[in-house]
Motif scaffolding. Structure first.
Motif, PDB file in Angstrom:
ATOM      1  N   ASP A 106     -20.442  18.606 -23.304  1.00  0.00           N
ATOM      2  CA  ASP A 106     -21.642  17.800 -23.115  1.00  0.00           C
ATOM      3  C   ASP A 106     -21.287  16.451 -22.483  1.00  0.00           C
ATOM      4  OD1 ASP A 106     -24.278  17.330 -23.179  1.00  0.00           O
ATOM      5  OD2 ASP A 106     -24.407  16.849 -25.312  1.00  0.00           O
ATOM      6  N   ALA A 107     -22.291  15.765 -21.958  1.00  0.00           N
ATOM      7  CA  ALA A 107     -22.058  14.470 -21.315  1.00  0.00           C
ATOM      8  C   ALA A 107     -21.464  13.493 -22.326  1.00  0.00           C
ATOM      9  CB  ALA A 107     -23.349  13.935 -20.746  1.00  0.00           C
ATOM     10  N   GLY A 108     -20.455  12.767 -21.918  1.00  0.00           N
ATOM     11  CA  GLY A 108     -19.805  11.806 -22.800  1.00  0.00           C
ATOM     12  C   GLY A 108     -18.599  12.367 -23.521  1.00  0.00           C
ATOM     13  N   LYS A 110     -14.930  13.577 -24.234  1.00  0.00           N
ATOM     14  CA  LYS A 110     -13.599  13.326 -23.661  1.00  0.00           C
ATOM     15  C   LYS A 110     -12.765  14.567 -23.905  1.00  0.00           C
ATOM     16  CE  LYS A 110     -13.499   8.311 -23.906  1.00  0.00           C
ATOM     17  NZ  LYS A 110     -13.408   8.045 -22.478  1.00  0.00           N
ATOM     18  N   THR A 142     -13.296  12.772 -18.677  1.00  0.00           N
ATOM     19  CA  THR A 142     -14.555  12.510 -19.359  1.00  0.00           C
ATOM     20  C   THR A 142     -15.675  13.227 -18.627  1.00  0.00           C
ATOM     21  OG1 THR A 142     -13.702  10.298 -19.744  1.00  0.00           O
ATOM     22  CG2 THR A 142     -15.979  10.688 -20.345  1.00  0.00           C
ATOM     23  N   ILE A 144     -19.077  13.126 -17.303  1.00  0.00           N
ATOM     24  CA  ILE A 144     -19.987  12.001 -17.063  1.00  0.00           C
ATOM     25  C   ILE A 144     -21.402  12.461 -16.780  1.00  0.00           C
ATOM     26  CG2 ILE A 144     -18.308  10.280 -16.382  1.00  0.00           C
ATOM     27  CD1 ILE A 144     -18.952  10.958 -13.485  1.00  0.00           C
ATOM     28  N   GLU A 145     -21.565  13.688 -16.342  1.00  0.00           N
ATOM     29  CA  GLU A 145     -22.920  14.104 -16.019  1.00  0.00           C
ATOM     30  C   GLU A 145     -23.043  15.613 -16.119  1.00  0.00           C
ATOM     31  OE1 GLU A 145     -24.216  13.002 -12.096  1.00  0.00           O
ATOM     32  OE2 GLU A 145     -26.296  13.357 -12.600  1.00  0.00           O
ATOM     33  N   LYS A 146     -24.155  16.024 -16.659  1.00  0.00           N
ATOM     34  CA  LYS A 146     -24.504  17.450 -16.604  1.00  0.00           C
ATOM     35  C   LYS A 146     -25.856  17.546 -15.924  1.00  0.00           C
ATOM     36  CE  LYS A 146     -23.591  20.550 -19.744  1.00  0.00           C
ATOM     37  NZ  LYS A 146     -22.389  21.346 -19.527  1.00  0.00           N
ATOM     38  N   THR A 147     -25.890  18.221 -14.831  1.00  0.00           N
ATOM     39  CA  THR A 147     -27.129  18.273 -14.058  1.00  0.00           C
ATOM     40  C   THR A 147     -27.271  19.651 -13.418  1.00  0.00           C
ATOM     41  OG1 THR A 147     -28.319  17.211 -12.253  1.00  0.00           O
ATOM     42  CG2 THR A 147     -25.965  17.225 -12.077  1.00  0.00           C
ATOM     43  N   GLN A 173     -24.413  22.101 -13.062  1.00  0.00           N
ATOM     44  CA  GLN A 173     -23.208  21.423 -12.591  1.00  0.00           C
ATOM     45  C   GLN A 173     -22.734  20.430 -13.649  1.00  0.00           C
ATOM     46  OE1 GLN A 173     -24.526  19.651  -8.926  1.00  0.00           O
ATOM     47  NE2 GLN A 173     -23.625  21.293  -7.706  1.00  0.00           N
ATOM     48  N   LYS A 175     -20.112  17.147 -14.039  1.00  0.00           N
ATOM     49  CA  LYS A 175     -19.239  16.216 -13.325  1.00  0.00           C
ATOM     50  C   LYS A 175     -18.175  15.707 -14.280  1.00  0.00           C
ATOM     51  CE  LYS A 175     -22.205  14.445  -9.834  1.00  0.00           C
ATOM     52  NZ  LYS A 175     -23.186  13.394  -9.601  1.00  0.00           N
ATOM     53  N   GLN A 177     -14.931  13.100 -14.743  1.00  0.00           N
ATOM     54  CA  GLN A 177     -14.149  11.955 -14.249  1.00  0.00           C
ATOM     55  C   GLN A 177     -12.744  12.090 -14.806  1.00  0.00           C
ATOM     56  OE1 GLN A 177     -15.367   8.582 -12.804  1.00  0.00           O
ATOM     57  NE2 GLN A 177     -13.172   8.409 -12.514  1.00  0.00           N
TER      58      GLN A 177
END
Lengths: 202, 178
Positions: A106-108, A110, A142, A144-147, A173, A175, A177
């Motif tokens: 999930d976003a965030g 690590k 990390t 950073i985005e789930k889209t 998708q 993303k 980092q």
């Protein structure tokens, strides 16, 4: 082909051989400046491959010592090829990669990418068969985005058959980092019994 | 599938706020759920508000949730991000689950990406660490010791001549005949 030529035109080929070959066969290599981070070509050492085994062992240990010294330096830029969700990505620190398809993190979150296939710096690369020694390198990332991707069109048509279908779809998708790539283990010295310390998500 | 679409703007992956380099900050700031109290197309939205909205707001303290009832208008989710983007989703006849899914997607997004097509799924500041490949990279370094002109390197590769092949064939034929 050459042998055929030799048979047919022996004289001609002899003439070719007797011609003086220019001494300077190799072109002049000027330092390439395509990439701003490569100011000069990588320095190299001459290693004769026909040396004895003991000498090669010595060279090998020397190489490992040099790599270990290099790796101590935190500023040394490293790259890695990691295997994530069925695809391979070449990454360095600060990269952003996009993983396509359903992927649970999930976003965030690590995470550490454990399937490292290649790791390298400017003047060495460690290549796995297919993965490098577990616990040698740590790649932290990390989410950073789930889209979802842009709308893609799946259109099929058969001529003269009154057949036409159109579908629209969007791909999930993720993303990533890349935060750090660093050596944590000892090169060429894997632990006798490997223990699962981290969990990787496929 | 061609990418020459007039609808989508081609773009590259960006992360201008450097989110995730240190800590991760949720980029969704404000969500407005607009719905009608009577119309059937807002039914899923009303169910979501009754049953799940409080949990959603509680689990996401960083997101401000507003409700905006309005008569005889379709249900809509309007989201505002930290970078100033405003995204608008028409939720006509959406079920409760669909609305929950869309809200979760908005929460995990960095900004409004509708109408954007990524040309590359990779962004890097350092495209190559070892430099570009040349014909001389990864060749055995012992080649550097050789002085030119070199007879060994410049002689033609040994291969069977046509005459040799014919002789070989002839010999084989003789063996098979005898």
């Amino acid at each position: 082909m050459t042998s055929l030529l030799r048979n047919i035109f022996p004289k001609f080929t002899c003439m070719l051989k007797s011609r003086t070959v220019p001494k300077k066969l190799l072109p002049n290599i000027t330092p390439l400046n395509f990439f701003s981070n490569v100011p000069s070509p990588t320095p190299y050492e001459i290693v004769d491959q026909n040396e004895k085994n003991s000498e090669r062992e010595l060279i090998k240990s020397d190489i490992i010592r040099k790599i270990t010294e290099k790796v101590q330096n935190e500023g040394e830029p490293l790259f890695a090829v990691v295997h994530v969700a069925g695809k391979q990505f070449k990454i360095t620190r600060g990269d952003i990669i996009v993983i396509e398809g359903y992927w649970p993190p999930d976003a965030g979150d690590k995470i550490s990418l454990d399937k490292v296939m290649i790791v390298g710096a400017k003047d060495f690369s460690i290549i796995g068969k297919p993965l490098i020694q577990n616990g040698l390198v740590r790649v932290d990332a990390t989410v950073i985005e789930k889209t979802v991707s842009h709308t893609k069109t799946h259109f099929k048509k058969k001529r003269r058959k009154q057949y036409k279908r159109i579908n629209f779809y969007r791909i999930p998708q993720t993303k990533l980092q890349i935060n750090t790539i660093r050596f944590v283990g000892e090169i060429n010295n894997p632990p006798d019994v490997s223990e699962v310390k981290t969990r990787s998500i496929k | 599938m061609s990418n020459t679409s007039l609808v989508f703007t081609p773009s590259f992956i960006k992360n201008p706020s450097q989110n995730g380099l240190g800590r991760y900050v949720c980029q969704l700031q404000r969500v407005v759920l607009k719905f009608c109290k009577n119309n059937g197309s807002s039914r899923g939205m009303r169910e979501f508000i009754e049953e799940e909205l409080v949990d959603y707001a509680r689990s996401n303290p960083g997101v401000v949730v507003y409700l905006k009832p309005r008569r005889h208008r379709g249900p809509v989710i309007s989201a505002e991000y930290l970078n100033g983007d405003k995204q608008w989703i028409n939720c006509r006849n959406f079920t409760k689950v669909e609305i929950f899914k869309w809200l979760n997607l908005l929460k995990t997004q960095q900004g409004d990406t509708t109408g954007l097509r990524f040309r590359k799924l990779w962004h890097t500041e350092m495209p190559s660490i070892q430099g570009p490949w040349t014909p001389y990279t990864f060749r055995p370094s012992s080649l550097n010791l050789i002085s030119f002109p070199n007879e060994d390197l410049s002689k033609a590769p040994e291969e069977e001549s046509a005459t040799d092949k014919l002789i070989e064939l002839y010999k084989k034929q003789r063996i098979s005949e005898s």
